[in-house]
Design an enzyme around this catalytic site. Structure first.
Site, PDB file in Angstrom:
ATOM      1  CG  ASP A 218      53.687  40.026  53.191  1.00 18.01           C
ATOM      2  OD1 ASP A 218      53.410  41.214  53.414  1.00 18.01           O
ATOM      3  OD2 ASP A 218      53.437  39.447  52.108  1.00 18.01           O
TER       4      ASP A 218
ATOM      5  N   GLY B 105      51.338  44.740  46.578  1.00 19.84           N
ATOM      6  CA  GLY B 105      50.882  44.421  45.221  1.00 19.84           C
ATOM      7  C   GLY B 105      51.756  45.033  44.149  1.00 19.84           C
TER       8      GLY B 105
HETATM    9  P1  13P Z   1      52.264  40.888  44.527  1.00 12.58           P
HETATM   10  O1  13P Z   1      52.191  39.417  44.676  1.00 12.58           O
HETATM   11  O2  13P Z   1      51.110  41.450  43.770  1.00 12.58           O
HETATM   12  O3  13P Z   1      53.574  41.346  43.972  1.00 12.58           O
HETATM   13  O4  13P Z   1      52.112  41.511  45.993  1.00 12.58           O
HETATM   14  C1  13P Z   1      53.071  41.218  46.974  1.00 12.58           C
HETATM   15  C2  13P Z   1      52.698  41.773  48.288  1.00 12.58           C
HETATM   16  O5  13P Z   1      52.107  42.828  48.402  1.00 12.58           O
HETATM   17  C3  13P Z   1      53.078  41.020  49.488  1.00 12.58           C
HETATM   18  O6  13P Z   1      52.517  41.549  50.637  1.00 12.58           O
END
Ligand code: 13P
Length: 287
Positions: A84, A208
């Site tokens: 990520d 997000g």
């Molecule tokens: P949140 O922590 O807001 O759920 O976002 C996760 C995310 O987008 C990981 O890349």
């Protein structure tokens, strides 16, 4: 079954649902998410930030743990292990460690440099059978040390990156990592529609995912989002359940301090959150 995320996201885009990416931090997280995906017969993506990779002593530990769990838990649904918000170096480390998917987040570079680095990594990732996500227009807030301003992506830049042969695209549309502030303006569906028009079949990624209302999630899926990332919401439900256990004094009763007992309510809470999200995203029964 550890697979790249390419096929599962193509299927999701065609079938008008989204696959959840749930970030992992440790063994409990991973076990809860894998068990839920299997129970619901849903494909799933395990997200690993560079910070979480470091916390778990390195990407190799993560890849080996996930592969072993898939085997020991008899997980037959498609599982992608995905970096990520990866840096350029982080992408190479994950390819070497045995991940099945990477994200190169070049959104903080000038677009020419983002294009150049993404292009190189597409070639390398595909040669090794991994899928690759790229990003245009930064996601607001902070994801494990990666801070973004949250501007909306330029649809023409999205097309330039999509044309490099990436498998899915993260584009800023007013989404923010972490909790949404009271005065949040909501997702920019005009931007999303313009990006979808320019990029056609490309599965789009909504980062997000924590705290986005259900109607906005559904509309985003209608407009081409096929992958939704959730991290903070699992952290919040884990913390709340753990707090409740301790505040009720259960760690003081019998062998309630045993880590396997102490962490059990949090692990169960993650399962519940993942289940709710998979139902909302429409991926249940789609393995
Ligand atoms: P949140 O922590 O807001 O759920 O976002 C996760 C995310 O987008 C990981 O890349």
């Amino acid at each position: 079954m550890l697979v790249s995320a390419t096929e599962m996201l193509k299927k999701a885009k065609a079938g008008h649902y989204a696959v959840g990416q749930f970030n992992i931090n440790n063994l409990e997280w991973t076990k809860s998410i894998l068990a839920t995906a299997q129970e619901l017969n849903s494909p799933v993506i395990l997200g690993v930030s560079e910070g979480a990779g470091k916390y778990m002593t390195g990407f190799k530990t993560v890849a080996d743990m996930v592969k072993a769990m898939i085997e020991e838990m008899n997980i037959t649904v498609p599982v992608a292990l995905h970096l990520d918000h990866g840096s350029y170096d982080g992408c190479y480390k994950c390819i070497k460690a045995g991940f099945s998917s990477i994200m190169f987040d070049g959104s903080h570079y000038p677009i020419e440099e983002n294009v150049e680095k993404t292009k190189e990594l597409v070639k390398v990732a595909h040669a090794m059978g991994l899928s690759i996500e790229a990003e245009v227009g930064s996601i607001g807030g902070e994801e494990d040390g990666v801070v973004g301003m949250g501007e909306c992506a330029d649809p023409n830049e999205c097309k330039a990156i999509a044309d490099l042969g990436i498998d899915f695209l993260a584009a800023g549309i007013g989404n923010i990592h972490g909790k949404y502030p009271e005065n949040w303006q909501g997702l920019s569906f005009d931007t999303l529609a313009a990006i979808q028009e320019k990029t056609g079949e490309m599965p789009l990624v909504l980062h997000g995912g924590t705290g986005i209302p259900a109607d906005m999630i559904k509309k985003a899926i209608d407009l081409g989002v096929a992958k939704i990332n959730v991290n903070t919401e699992c952290q919040l439900s884990f913390a709340a359940a753990t707090r409740e256990y301790i505040e009720a004094g259960k760690d003081q009763q019998g062998k309630g301090f045993d880590p396997r007992k102490l962490l059990a309510p949090g692990a169960a809470a993650i399962k519940e959150t993942v289940k709710e999200k998979m139902e909302l995203f429409g991926s249940v029964g789609k393995a």
